[in-house]
Design an enzyme around this catalytic site. Structure first.
Site, short mmCIF file in Angstrom:
data_model
loop_
_atom_site.label_atom_id
_atom_site.label_comp_id
_atom_site.label_asym_id
_atom_site.label_seq_id
_atom_site.Cartn_x
_atom_site.Cartn_y
_atom_site.Cartn_z
N SER A 139 0.71 -1.09 0.03
CA SER A 139 0.14 -0.13 -0.05
C SER A 139 0.89 1.19 0.00
O SER A 139 1.56 1.48 1.11
CB SER A 139 -0.96 -0.02 1.10
OG SER A 139 -1.28 1.22 1.51
N ASP A 149 -4.58 3.74 -2.12
CA ASP A 149 -5.84 4.10 -1.00
C ASP A 149 -6.24 5.42 -1.31
O ASP A 149 -5.77 6.46 -0.98
CB ASP A 149 -5.42 3.94 0.19
CG ASP A 149 -5.04 2.23 0.71
OD1 ASP A 149 -6.04 1.63 0.57
OD2 ASP A 149 -4.03 2.30 1.00
N MET A 192 -8.68 8.28 -0.41
CA MET A 192 -9.68 8.66 0.83
C MET A 192 -10.07 10.22 0.57
O MET A 192 -9.30 10.96 -0.02
CB MET A 192 -8.90 8.77 1.98
CG MET A 192 -8.19 7.44 2.38
SD MET A 192 -7.13 7.30 3.76
CE MET A 192 -6.45 5.69 3.87
N HIS A 222 -8.14 1.12 -4.21
CA HIS A 222 -9.08 0.99 -3.14
C HIS A 222 -9.93 2.24 -2.79
O HIS A 222 -9.07 3.20 -2.16
CB HIS A 222 -8.46 0.47 -1.84
CG HIS A 222 -9.31 0.30 -0.41
ND1 HIS A 222 -8.57 0.15 0.54
CD2 HIS A 222 -10.52 0.26 -0.43
CE1 HIS A 222 -9.63 0.03 1.57
NE2 HIS A 222 -10.79 0.20 0.99
N MET A 229 -11.92 4.63 -0.64
CA MET A 229 -12.70 4.86 0.55
C MET A 229 -13.36 6.21 0.35
O MET A 229 -12.71 7.35 0.73
CB MET A 229 -11.61 4.84 1.43
CG MET A 229 -11.27 3.53 1.94
SD MET A 229 -9.47 3.42 3.00
CE MET A 229 -8.54 3.49 1.60
N GLY A 275 -8.70 4.17 6.74
CA GLY A 275 -8.47 5.62 6.96
C GLY A 275 -7.03 5.75 7.13
O GLY A 275 -6.64 7.09 6.97
N PHE A 276 -6.51 4.91 7.81
CA PHE A 276 -5.05 5.25 8.42
C PHE A 276 -4.10 3.87 8.36
O PHE A 276 -4.82 2.69 8.33
CB PHE A 276 -4.97 5.49 9.85
CG PHE A 276 -5.65 6.99 10.04
CD1 PHE A 276 -5.11 7.99 9.75
CD2 PHE A 276 -7.18 6.91 10.54
CE1 PHE A 276 -6.08 9.22 9.71
CE2 PHE A 276 -7.78 7.92 10.37
CZ PHE A 276 -7.32 9.26 10.48
N GLY A 277 -2.88 4.10 7.71
CA GLY A 277 -1.91 2.87 7.90
C GLY A 277 -1.40 2.60 9.53
O GLY A 277 -1.52 3.59 10.03
N GLY A 278 -0.63 1.63 9.55
CA GLY A 278 -0.05 1.52 10.78
C GLY A 278 -0.96 1.05 11.95
O GLY A 278 -0.65 1.05 13.09
N ASP A 303 -6.85 -6.37 3.93
CA ASP A 303 -6.23 -5.32 4.08
C ASP A 303 -6.23 -4.55 5.49
O ASP A 303 -7.25 -4.31 5.97
CB ASP A 303 -6.99 -4.23 2.86
CG ASP A 303 -6.04 -2.87 3.04
OD1 ASP A 303 -5.26 -2.56 3.58
OD2 ASP A 303 -6.83 -2.04 2.29
N GLY A 304 -5.12 -4.30 6.07
CA GLY A 304 -4.93 -3.72 7.29
C GLY A 304 -3.87 -4.46 8.34
O GLY A 304 -4.93 -5.56 8.65
N GLY A 305 -3.04 -3.87 8.86
CA GLY A 305 -2.54 -4.74 9.74
C GLY A 305 -1.65 -6.03 9.52
O GLY A 305 -1.60 -6.86 10.25
N GLY A 308 1.27 -2.13 4.28
CA GLY A 308 1.94 -0.93 3.83
C GLY A 308 2.96 -0.47 5.00
O GLY A 308 4.11 -0.76 4.85
N SER A 309 2.59 -0.36 6.28
CA SER A 309 3.60 0.08 7.37
C SER A 309 4.71 -0.97 7.29
O SER A 309 5.91 -0.81 7.53
CB SER A 309 2.85 0.48 8.51
OG SER A 309 2.08 -0.59 8.94
C1 DX5 Z 1 -6.21 1.60 5.54
C2 DX5 Z 1 -5.86 1.21 4.01
C3 DX5 Z 1 -4.71 0.24 3.79
C4 DX5 Z 1 -3.53 0.57 4.79
C5 DX5 Z 1 -2.87 -0.53 5.11
O1 DX5 Z 1 -7.44 2.53 5.37
O2 DX5 Z 1 -6.85 0.88 3.29
O3 DX5 Z 1 -4.41 -0.19 2.61
O4 DX5 Z 1 -2.65 1.40 3.80
O5 DX5 Z 1 -1.66 -0.18 5.94
P1 DX5 Z 1 -1.33 -1.13 7.11
O6 DX5 Z 1 -0.38 -2.30 6.26
O7 DX5 Z 1 0.00 -0.21 7.75
O8 DX5 Z 1 -2.20 -1.51 7.91
ZN ZN Z 2 -6.59 -0.34 1.19
#
Ligand code: DX5
Ligand code: ZN
Length: 220
Positions: free
Chosen positions: A9, A36, A38, A67, A69, A143-146, A176-178, A198-199
Site C-alpha cells: 500500500s 488508497d 480517501m 481501493h 474509500m 483511513g490510516f496505515g499502521g 487489508d490492514g495490519g 503498508g507500514s
Molecule cells: C487503510 C488502508 C490500507 C493501509 C494498510 O485504510 O486501506 O491499505 O494502507 O496499511 P497497514 O498495512 O499499515 O495496515
Molecule cells: Zn487499502
C-alpha cells in the site's frame, strides 16, 4: 502450491521519491500496487486522487489496485479507467446500488471488488457474488496505515472462504490492514489470495525481505 499476491500500500511510501519507491517495490517482487483513495468524508483522512494515480501509472509496470474509500465511488470509475488501472474496489457501505457500480467497473474491463468494513457482515456479498471479481476484507477500520489487525477479520475470512468453496466461486479474497509476517501465514492458510501491506513493508530495512516473508508459507 498457491501463489499469493503481495500488494504494497503506497499510503506508507515516501511520496517525495515515489518513482524510486515504485522501482524498488517492483524489483523486490511486489505483484500489485495498492492505492488508497480517501475523500475525508467516508473516512476521516485525505490521501490522493486521480492526478497522483495518473503519475503512478507512468512509473509502474505492475497492475494498479485502487481501493476507493469515498462516498461517491461512481464518480471515480471513468477517470480511473482512462488512466488505465487494473482493479477497483469500493465499500459496500457507501452505495445504494452495488450491482450498478460493479457493472460500471466491469464495463471498462477492470476487475471489480467489494470492500467490507470490520463491522460489516460477511453475507453482504451473498447476492452479488455472481458479479464480483474479488472481495476485500478490511482488517482495520479504514483511513490510516499502521493500525493493528482486528482479529474478527480472520473469522470473516474463514466464513467467506467457506462460502466461496461451497458455491464454487472463483473470485479472489484480499486482506487489508495490519498485515505482517506475524499473521500472513494464517491468512494465506485461511484462504487469502492477495495481501495488502503498508507500514510493515515500508518500515522494514529491505522491501525484498519483507515481501518475501509475507508470502513465505504459500511457497512452502
Ligand atoms: C487503510 C488502508 C490500507 C493501509 C494498510 O485504510 O486501506 O491499505 O494502507 O496499511 P497497514 O498495512 O499499515 O495496515
Ligand atoms: Zn487499502
Amino acid at each position: 502450491m498457491k501463489k499469493v499476491l503481495i500488494a504494497p500500500s503506497l499510503l506508507s511510501a515516501d511520496f517525495g521519491r515515489i518513482k524510486e519507491e515504485i522501482e524498488i517495490l517492483e524489483k523486490s517482487g511486489a505483484d500489485l500496487l495498492h492505492l488508497d483513495v480517501m475523500d475525508g468524508h467516508f473516512v476521516p483522512n485525505l490521501s490522493f486522487g486521480n492526478p497522483v494515480i495518473h503519475s503512478i501509472k507512468n512509473y509502474s509496470t505492475i497492475p494498479l489496485d485502487v481501493h476507493l474509500m469515498v462516498t461517491n465511488p461512481l464518480d471515480y470509475i471513468l477517470p480511473l479507467a482512462e488512466i488505465g488501472v487494473d482493479m477497483i474496489s469500493f465499500h459496500i457501505e457507501t452505495v445504494f446500488h452495488a450491482d450498478r457500480i460493479i457493472n460500471e467497473i466491469k464495463k471498462h474491463r477492470i476487475l471489480a471488488g467489494i470492500v467490507l468494513n470490520p463491522a460489516t457482515h460477511w453475507n453482504s456479498i451473498e447476492y452479488i457474488s455472481e458479479l464480483i471479481d474479488f472481495v476485500l476484507i478490511m482488517t482495520v477500520n479504514p483511513g490510516f496505515g499502521g493500525q493493528s489487525f482486528i482479529l474478527s477479520g480472520l473469522n470473516k475470512l474463514i466464513k467467506i472462504n467457506e462460502f466461496r468453496s461451497e458455491n464454487d466461486y472463483h473470485w479472489k479474497i484480499e486482506i487489508d490492514g495490519g498485515v505482517t509476517d506475524q499473521n500472513s501465514d494464517l491468512l494465506i492458510q485461511s484462504g487469502a489470495d492477495i495481501l495488502v501491506s503498508g507500514s510493515y513493508i515500508f518500515k522494514s530495512n529491505s522491501y525484498k525481505d519483507s515481501i518475501r516473508s509475507l508470502r513465505l508459507c504459500s511457497l512452502s
